[in-house]
Design a protein around this motif. Structure first.
Motif, PDB file in Angstrom:
ATOM      1  N   PRO A 163      -4.996  15.087   5.160  1.00 44.54           N
ATOM      2  CA  PRO A 163      -4.615  15.804   4.366  1.00 44.54           C
ATOM      3  C   PRO A 163      -4.378  17.503   4.801  1.00 44.54           C
ATOM      4  O   PRO A 163      -4.244  17.394   5.470  1.00 44.54           O
ATOM      5  CB  PRO A 163      -5.632  15.805   3.050  1.00 44.54           C
ATOM      6  N   VAL A 164      -2.762  17.804   3.776  1.00 46.80           N
ATOM      7  CA  VAL A 164      -2.376  19.615   3.906  1.00 46.80           C
ATOM      8  C   VAL A 164      -3.874  20.373   3.008  1.00 46.80           C
ATOM      9  O   VAL A 164      -4.015  19.861   2.011  1.00 46.80           O
ATOM     10  CB  VAL A 164      -1.195  19.221   3.053  1.00 46.80           C
ATOM     11  N   ILE A 165      -4.171  21.025   3.496  1.00 51.60           N
ATOM     12  CA  ILE A 165      -5.649  22.143   2.831  1.00 51.60           C
ATOM     13  C   ILE A 165      -4.444  23.037   3.093  1.00 51.60           C
ATOM     14  O   ILE A 165      -3.783  23.475   3.317  1.00 51.60           O
ATOM     15  CB  ILE A 165      -6.407  22.355   3.953  1.00 51.60           C
ATOM     16  N   THR A 166      -4.458  23.888   1.270  1.00 49.61           N
ATOM     17  CA  THR A 166      -4.427  24.638   1.161  1.00 49.61           C
ATOM     18  C   THR A 166      -3.955  25.856   0.140  1.00 49.61           C
ATOM     19  O   THR A 166      -5.123  25.062  -0.360  1.00 49.61           O
ATOM     20  CB  THR A 166      -1.738  24.926   0.091  1.00 49.61           C
ATOM     21  N   VAL A 167      -4.217  27.341   0.488  1.00 46.28           N
ATOM     22  CA  VAL A 167      -5.614  28.090   0.274  1.00 46.28           C
ATOM     23  C   VAL A 167      -4.413  29.132  -1.376  1.00 46.28           C
ATOM     24  O   VAL A 167      -3.673  29.357  -0.200  1.00 46.28           O
ATOM     25  CB  VAL A 167      -6.027  29.073   1.064  1.00 46.28           C
ATOM     26  N   ALA A 168      -4.403  29.074  -1.990  1.00 47.18           N
ATOM     27  CA  ALA A 168      -4.550  30.161  -3.182  1.00 47.18           C
ATOM     28  C   ALA A 168      -4.988  30.660  -3.862  1.00 47.18           C
ATOM     29  O   ALA A 168      -5.903  30.087  -4.467  1.00 47.18           O
ATOM     30  CB  ALA A 168      -3.015  28.661  -3.832  1.00 47.18           C
ATOM     31  N   PRO A 169      -4.396  32.130  -4.722  1.00 44.08           N
ATOM     32  CA  PRO A 169      -5.215  32.480  -5.625  1.00 44.08           C
ATOM     33  C   PRO A 169      -5.537  31.777  -7.123  1.00 44.08           C
ATOM     34  O   PRO A 169      -4.672  30.746  -7.343  1.00 44.08           O
ATOM     35  CB  PRO A 169      -4.217  34.114  -5.860  1.00 44.08           C
ATOM     36  N   ASP A 201      -4.644  18.407  -0.511  1.00 40.95           N
ATOM     37  CA  ASP A 201      -3.009  17.905  -1.147  1.00 40.95           C
ATOM     38  C   ASP A 201      -3.014  16.907  -1.874  1.00 40.95           C
ATOM     39  O   ASP A 201      -1.976  16.359  -2.770  1.00 40.95           O
ATOM     40  CB  ASP A 201      -1.872  17.673  -0.414  1.00 40.95           C
ATOM     41  N   ARG A 202      -4.481  15.850  -1.565  1.00 36.68           N
ATOM     42  CA  ARG A 202      -4.054  14.033  -2.230  1.00 36.68           C
ATOM     43  C   ARG A 202      -5.270  14.418  -3.074  1.00 36.68           C
ATOM     44  O   ARG A 202      -5.336  13.814  -3.820  1.00 36.68           O
ATOM     45  CB  ARG A 202      -4.850  13.390  -1.184  1.00 36.68           C
ATOM     46  N   ALA A 203      -6.609  15.365  -2.369  1.00 33.83           N
ATOM     47  CA  ALA A 203      -7.763  15.395  -3.755  1.00 33.83           C
ATOM     48  C   ALA A 203      -8.647  16.186  -4.842  1.00 33.83           C
ATOM     49  O   ALA A 203      -8.957  16.881  -4.990  1.00 33.83           O
ATOM     50  CB  ALA A 203      -9.171  15.052  -2.488  1.00 33.83           C
ATOM     51  N   GLY A 204      -7.417  17.329  -4.836  1.00 30.27           N
ATOM     52  CA  GLY A 204      -7.365  18.504  -5.832  1.00 30.27           C
ATOM     53  C   GLY A 204      -8.408  19.710  -5.194  1.00 30.27           C
ATOM     54  O   GLY A 204      -8.708  20.140  -3.789  1.00 30.27           O
ATOM     55  N   ALA A 205      -9.162  20.181  -5.576  1.00 24.85           N
ATOM     56  CA  ALA A 205     -10.246  21.557  -5.018  1.00 24.85           C
ATOM     57  C   ALA A 205     -11.491  21.556  -4.358  1.00 24.85           C
ATOM     58  O   ALA A 205     -11.388  20.756  -4.731  1.00 24.85           O
ATOM     59  CB  ALA A 205     -10.169  22.193  -6.280  1.00 24.85           C
ATOM     60  N   VAL A 206     -11.658  21.766  -2.881  1.00 29.96           N
ATOM     61  CA  VAL A 206     -12.219  21.472  -2.313  1.00 29.96           C
ATOM     62  C   VAL A 206     -13.323  22.542  -1.658  1.00 29.96           C
ATOM     63  O   VAL A 206     -14.451  22.703  -0.987  1.00 29.96           O
ATOM     64  CB  VAL A 206     -11.890  20.386  -0.927  1.00 29.96           C
ATOM     65  N   GLY A 207     -12.537  24.037  -2.278  1.00 34.98           N
ATOM     66  CA  GLY A 207     -13.488  24.736  -1.679  1.00 34.98           C
ATOM     67  C   GLY A 207     -13.411  26.373  -2.531  1.00 34.98           C
ATOM     68  O   GLY A 207     -11.759  26.090  -2.747  1.00 34.98           O
ATOM     69  N   PHE A 208     -13.873  27.868  -2.563  1.00 32.69           N
ATOM     70  CA  PHE A 208     -13.536  28.804  -2.804  1.00 32.69           C
ATOM     71  C   PHE A 208     -14.041  29.608  -2.112  1.00 32.69           C
ATOM     72  O   PHE A 208     -15.106  29.110  -1.640  1.00 32.69           O
ATOM     73  CB  PHE A 208     -13.463  28.463  -4.403  1.00 32.69           C
ATOM     74  N   VAL A 209     -13.560  31.381  -2.621  1.00 34.82           N
ATOM     75  CA  VAL A 209     -13.995  31.834  -1.485  1.00 34.82           C
ATOM     76  C   VAL A 209     -13.869  32.567  -3.035  1.00 34.82           C
ATOM     77  O   VAL A 209     -13.291  33.145  -3.954  1.00 34.82           O
ATOM     78  CB  VAL A 209     -13.478  32.439  -0.489  1.00 34.82           C
ATOM     79  N   VAL A 226     -17.610  25.639   0.595  1.00 36.10           N
ATOM     80  CA  VAL A 226     -16.573  24.436   0.292  1.00 36.10           C
ATOM     81  C   VAL A 226     -17.333  22.963   0.184  1.00 36.10           C
ATOM     82  O   VAL A 226     -18.806  22.220   0.385  1.00 36.10           O
ATOM     83  CB  VAL A 226     -16.055  23.926   1.909  1.00 36.10           C
ATOM     84  N   SER A 227     -16.317  21.991  -0.453  1.00 41.27           N
ATOM     85  CA  SER A 227     -17.446  20.728  -0.681  1.00 41.27           C
ATOM     86  C   SER A 227     -17.581  20.019   0.512  1.00 41.27           C
ATOM     87  O   SER A 227     -16.887  20.175   2.553  1.00 41.27           O
ATOM     88  CB  SER A 227     -16.083  19.848  -0.723  1.00 41.27           C
ATOM     89  N   PRO A 228     -19.212  19.452   0.662  1.00 43.04           N
ATOM     90  CA  PRO A 228     -19.418  18.418   2.456  1.00 43.04           C
ATOM     91  C   PRO A 228     -18.466  17.640   2.525  1.00 43.04           C
ATOM     92  O   PRO A 228     -18.659  17.669   3.548  1.00 43.04           O
ATOM     93  CB  PRO A 228     -20.977  17.716   1.485  1.00 43.04           C
ATOM     94  N   ALA A 229     -17.719  17.152   1.932  1.00 41.58           N
ATOM     95  CA  ALA A 229     -16.952  16.385   2.672  1.00 41.58           C
ATOM     96  C   ALA A 229     -16.199  17.308   3.730  1.00 41.58           C
ATOM     97  O   ALA A 229     -15.371  16.351   4.856  1.00 41.58           O
ATOM     98  CB  ALA A 229     -16.170  15.266   2.273  1.00 41.58           C
TER      99      ALA A 229
END
Length: 160
Positions: free
Chosen positions: A10-16, A64-72, A97-100
């Motif tokens: 998966p592609v991990i993207t960070v956005a505001p 890009d496949r599973a939705g939100a996986v973390g935040f800061v 960050v989600s455990p997975a």
């Protein structure tokens, strides 16, 4: 910022974070700071942060496949920050960050995004804190390039 593994990962993207992300943001906050009794408090805080974004920021990491996986969440601190010599200081208020998705670079991507945000606001230092017994957080901070500056025990005395 984004991180992609070119082997079909998966592609991990960070956005505001935006108003449209409020429900996801709330669930991520509750995962980091648990307690259903905090739900209404967090709803108010999220609303306030969205209205007054000046010295605070929240970024969400999206798969890009599973939705939100973390935040800061981070902010600018203009007052004295233990272990720092300059002002303002970018301050890491919380990261989850989600455990997975742990140990895959997601926390690093989130923290690097905040570091860039801080640099753009004139910060020369980036600080954080963790409870003395939160050794998992200590290890994450060290892995992300933070250096421990001091250990503090706070005291209080009720006057009355």
């Amino acid at each position: 910022m984004d991180r992609a593994d070119h082997l079909g990962q998966p592609v991990i993207t960070v956005a505001p974070a935006t108003r449209a992300d409020a429900d996801v943001w709330l669930e991520l906050r509750l995962a980091l700071w648990p307690g259903e009794d905090r739900r209404n408090e967090f709803i108010g805080e999220i609303s306030q942060m969205l209205a007054d974004a000046g010295d605070t920021v929240t970024f969400i990491a999206w798969d890009d496949r599973a939705g939100a996986v973390g935040f800061v969440e981070a902010g600018l601190r203009h007052d004295f920050v233990n272990g720092c010599e300059t002002s303002p200081v970018a301050f890491l208020e919380g990261v989850y960050v989600s455990p997975a998705y742990r140990r895959r670079g997601v926390a690093g991507l989130l923290v690097d995004t905040v570091a860039d945000w801080g640099r753009q606001r004139g910060c020369a230092e980036f600080a954080s804190d963790a409870l003395l017994d939160n050794t998992q957080s200590h290890a994450m901070h060290h892995a992300l390039g933070f250096q421990e500056t001091q250990r503090v025990v706070y005291f209080r005395k009720v006057l009355g």
